[in-house]
Motif scaffolding. Structure first.
Motif, PDB file in Angstrom:
ATOM      1  N   LEU A 170      -4.069   2.219   8.032  1.00 48.80           N
ATOM      2  CA  LEU A 170      -3.084   1.857   7.008  1.00 48.80           C
ATOM      3  C   LEU A 170      -1.765   2.590   7.212  1.00 48.80           C
ATOM      4  CD1 LEU A 170      -5.398   1.737   3.878  1.00 48.80           C
ATOM      5  CD2 LEU A 170      -4.194  -0.192   4.932  1.00 48.80           C
ATOM      6  N   GLY A 171      -1.808   3.705   7.925  1.00 46.96           N
ATOM      7  CA  GLY A 171      -0.594   4.436   8.230  1.00 46.96           C
ATOM      8  C   GLY A 171       0.018   5.129   7.038  1.00 46.96           C
ATOM      9  N   ILE A 172      -0.767   5.361   5.992  1.00 45.60           N
ATOM     10  CA  ILE A 172      -0.278   6.032   4.789  1.00 45.60           C
ATOM     11  C   ILE A 172      -1.144   7.273   4.593  1.00 45.60           C
ATOM     12  CG2 ILE A 172       0.178   5.816   2.300  1.00 45.60           C
ATOM     13  CD1 ILE A 172       1.760   3.813   3.777  1.00 45.60           C
ATOM     14  N   ALA A 173      -0.994   8.246   5.422  1.00 44.69           N
ATOM     15  CA  ALA A 173      -1.782   9.456   5.309  1.00 44.69           C
ATOM     16  C   ALA A 173      -1.346  10.228   4.075  1.00 44.69           C
ATOM     17  CB  ALA A 173      -1.628  10.313   6.553  1.00 44.69           C
TER      18      ALA A 173
ATOM     19  N   VAL B 160       0.860  -1.191   0.000  1.00 40.92           N
ATOM     20  CA  VAL B 160       0.000   0.000   0.000  1.00 40.92           C
ATOM     21  C   VAL B 160       0.893   1.237   0.000  1.00 40.92           C
ATOM     22  CG1 VAL B 160      -1.742   1.299   1.278  1.00 40.92           C
ATOM     23  CG2 VAL B 160      -1.860  -1.206   1.199  1.00 40.92           C
ATOM     24  N   VAL B 161       0.758   2.064  -1.039  1.00 42.16           N
ATOM     25  CA  VAL B 161       1.597   3.266  -1.136  1.00 42.16           C
ATOM     26  C   VAL B 161       0.818   4.557  -0.927  1.00 42.16           C
ATOM     27  CG1 VAL B 161       3.343   2.193  -2.597  1.00 42.16           C
ATOM     28  CG2 VAL B 161       1.396   3.361  -3.658  1.00 42.16           C
ATOM     29  N   GLU B 162      -0.507   4.494  -0.999  1.00 45.12           N
ATOM     30  CA  GLU B 162      -1.321   5.694  -0.814  1.00 45.12           C
ATOM     31  C   GLU B 162      -2.722   5.287  -0.393  1.00 45.12           C
ATOM     32  OE1 GLU B 162      -2.733   9.659  -3.323  1.00 45.12           O
ATOM     33  OE2 GLU B 162      -1.926   7.941  -4.410  1.00 45.12           O
ATOM     34  N   ALA B 163      -3.306   6.078   0.482  1.00 44.80           N
ATOM     35  CA  ALA B 163      -4.710   5.911   0.871  1.00 44.80           C
ATOM     36  C   ALA B 163      -5.302   7.307   0.957  1.00 44.80           C
ATOM     37  CB  ALA B 163      -4.825   5.184   2.204  1.00 44.80           C
ATOM     38  N   ARG B 164      -6.352   7.537   0.193  1.00 44.11           N
ATOM     39  CA  ARG B 164      -6.927   8.878   0.089  1.00 44.11           C
ATOM     40  C   ARG B 164      -8.450   8.803   0.204  1.00 44.11           C
ATOM     41  NH1 ARG B 164      -4.999  13.598  -2.597  1.00 44.11           N
ATOM     42  NH2 ARG B 164      -3.156  12.378  -3.085  1.00 44.11           N
ATOM     43  N   ARG B 165      -9.020   9.721   0.968  1.00 46.21           N
ATOM     44  CA  ARG B 165     -10.476   9.817   1.075  1.00 46.21           C
ATOM     45  C   ARG B 165     -11.024  10.332  -0.256  1.00 46.21           C
ATOM     46  NH1 ARG B 165     -14.062  10.652   5.665  1.00 46.21           N
ATOM     47  NH2 ARG B 165     -16.033  11.447   4.836  1.00 46.21           N
ATOM     48  N   THR B 166     -12.071   9.695  -0.745  1.00 44.03           N
ATOM     49  CA  THR B 166     -12.689  10.086  -2.008  1.00 44.03           C
ATOM     50  C   THR B 166     -14.199  10.117  -1.859  1.00 44.03           C
ATOM     51  OG1 THR B 166     -12.665   7.789  -2.783  1.00 44.03           O
ATOM     52  CG2 THR B 166     -10.796   9.177  -3.426  1.00 44.03           C
ATOM     53  N   GLY B 167     -14.883  10.613  -2.869  1.00 43.64           N
ATOM     54  CA  GLY B 167     -16.334  10.701  -2.859  1.00 43.64           C
ATOM     55  C   GLY B 167     -16.764  12.143  -2.646  1.00 43.64           C
TER      56      GLY B 167
ATOM     57  N   HIS C  96      -5.191  -7.590 -12.793  1.00 41.52           N
ATOM     58  CA  HIS C  96      -4.334  -6.993 -11.778  1.00 41.52           C
ATOM     59  C   HIS C  96      -4.740  -5.541 -11.591  1.00 41.52           C
ATOM     60  CE1 HIS C  96      -2.115 -10.563 -12.961  1.00 41.52           C
ATOM     61  NE2 HIS C  96      -1.634 -10.531 -11.746  1.00 41.52           N
ATOM     62  N   HIS C  97      -5.049  -5.169 -10.359  1.00 44.82           N
ATOM     63  CA  HIS C  97      -5.602  -3.857 -10.057  1.00 44.82           C
ATOM     64  C   HIS C  97      -4.569  -2.960  -9.372  1.00 44.82           C
ATOM     65  CE1 HIS C  97      -9.236  -6.001 -10.979  1.00 44.82           C
ATOM     66  NE2 HIS C  97      -9.008  -6.835  -9.979  1.00 44.82           N
ATOM     67  N   PRO C  98      -4.290  -1.785  -9.949  1.00 50.06           N
ATOM     68  CA  PRO C  98      -3.334  -0.864  -9.339  1.00 50.06           C
ATOM     69  C   PRO C  98      -3.932  -0.087  -8.174  1.00 50.06           C
ATOM     70  CG  PRO C  98      -4.173   0.082 -11.359  1.00 50.06           C
ATOM     71  CD  PRO C  98      -4.748  -1.312 -11.253  1.00 50.06           C
ATOM     72  N   ALA C  99      -5.268  -0.098  -8.061  1.00 48.09           N
ATOM     73  CA  ALA C  99      -5.931   0.654  -6.999  1.00 48.09           C
ATOM     74  C   ALA C  99      -7.245  -0.014  -6.635  1.00 48.09           C
ATOM     75  CB  ALA C  99      -6.180   2.091  -7.443  1.00 48.09           C
ATOM     76  N   LEU C 100      -7.709   0.301  -5.437  1.00 48.98           N
ATOM     77  CA  LEU C 100      -8.937  -0.254  -4.890  1.00 48.98           C
ATOM     78  C   LEU C 100      -9.690   0.865  -4.188  1.00 48.98           C
ATOM     79  CD1 LEU C 100     -10.717  -2.628  -3.626  1.00 48.98           C
ATOM     80  CD2 LEU C 100      -9.070  -2.559  -1.742  1.00 48.98           C
ATOM     81  N   THR C 101     -10.990   0.987  -4.447  1.00 49.52           N
ATOM     82  CA  THR C 101     -11.830   1.918  -3.709  1.00 49.52           C
ATOM     83  C   THR C 101     -12.838   1.115  -2.906  1.00 49.52           C
ATOM     84  OG1 THR C 101     -11.581   3.674  -5.341  1.00 49.52           O
ATOM     85  CG2 THR C 101     -13.495   3.818  -3.891  1.00 49.52           C
ATOM     86  N   VAL C 102     -12.961   1.437  -1.617  1.00 55.46           N
ATOM     87  CA  VAL C 102     -13.925   0.776  -0.729  1.00 55.46           C
ATOM     88  C   VAL C 102     -14.739   1.855  -0.014  1.00 55.46           C
ATOM     89  CG1 VAL C 102     -12.649  -1.365  -0.394  1.00 55.46           C
ATOM     90  CG2 VAL C 102     -12.153   0.575   1.072  1.00 55.46           C
ATOM     91  N   THR C 103     -16.034   1.605   0.153  1.00 57.51           N
ATOM     92  CA  THR C 103     -16.918   2.582   0.794  1.00 57.51           C
ATOM     93  C   THR C 103     -17.224   2.158   2.231  1.00 57.51           C
ATOM     94  OG1 THR C 103     -18.867   1.498  -0.165  1.00 57.51           O
ATOM     95  CG2 THR C 103     -17.926   3.361  -1.393  1.00 57.51           C
ATOM     96  N   VAL C 104     -16.219   2.259   3.076  1.00 56.16           N
ATOM     97  CA  VAL C 104     -16.369   1.863   4.472  1.00 56.16           C
ATOM     98  C   VAL C 104     -17.064   2.964   5.276  1.00 56.16           C
ATOM     99  CG1 VAL C 104     -14.407   0.275   4.461  1.00 56.16           C
ATOM    100  CG2 VAL C 104     -14.043   2.690   5.019  1.00 56.16           C
TER     101      VAL C 104
END
Length: 140
Positions: A132-135, A61-68, A114-122
């Protein structure tokens, strides 16, 4: 072991935010509140979405960003982006987390994809990002 500002112990399990309007469709494909979750432990990010599973090492995991917010036709259910092959696992249009990987992952819709990214609606996108520790900084 703890990570992030909230110092919550790992492992952590996150539930998906379900929009009631889409629950009948999601139930038809096997996605229910009890079968949709994200788990973060010291070694892995693991996602269950009905019959689908994805698992990757945390160091992938190299990035985690809030989206929507999202348009429903772009996020509800299991969606594959034809532009970048990213995968969306969505149960709500309100908000989610886009997770980018160093090495694309497989396993959601077959070994060939093979997926370079994943979006989840938690339910708590900020807590997932924290775990995830990747702010990733938002817009300035």
């Amino acid at each position: 072991m703890t990570y992030g500002d909230r110092a919550q112990p790992l492992p952590r399990r996150f539930t998906f935010a379900f929009d009631r309007r889409f629950m009948p469709f999601l139930a038809l494909i096997g996605v229910l509140p009890q079968t949709a979750w994200v788990s973060v432990d010291a070694e892995y990010l693991t996602v269950g979405f009905g019959p689908w599973r994805l698992r990757t090492p945390r160091d992938n995991v190299v990035e985690a960003r809030r989206t929507g917010p999202y348009r429903w036709w772009r996020v509800i259910g299991l969606r594959l982006s034809l532009v970048d092959r990213g995968i969306s696992l969505g149960t709500s249009t309100a908000a989610g987390v886009c997770v980018r990987f160093a090495t694309p992952v497989s396993g959601v819709i077959g070994r060939w994809a093979h997926h370079p990214a994943l979006t989840v609606t938690v339910e708590d996108p900020d807590a997932l990002i924290d775990a995830l520790g990747i702010a990733t900084p938002g817009p300035a």
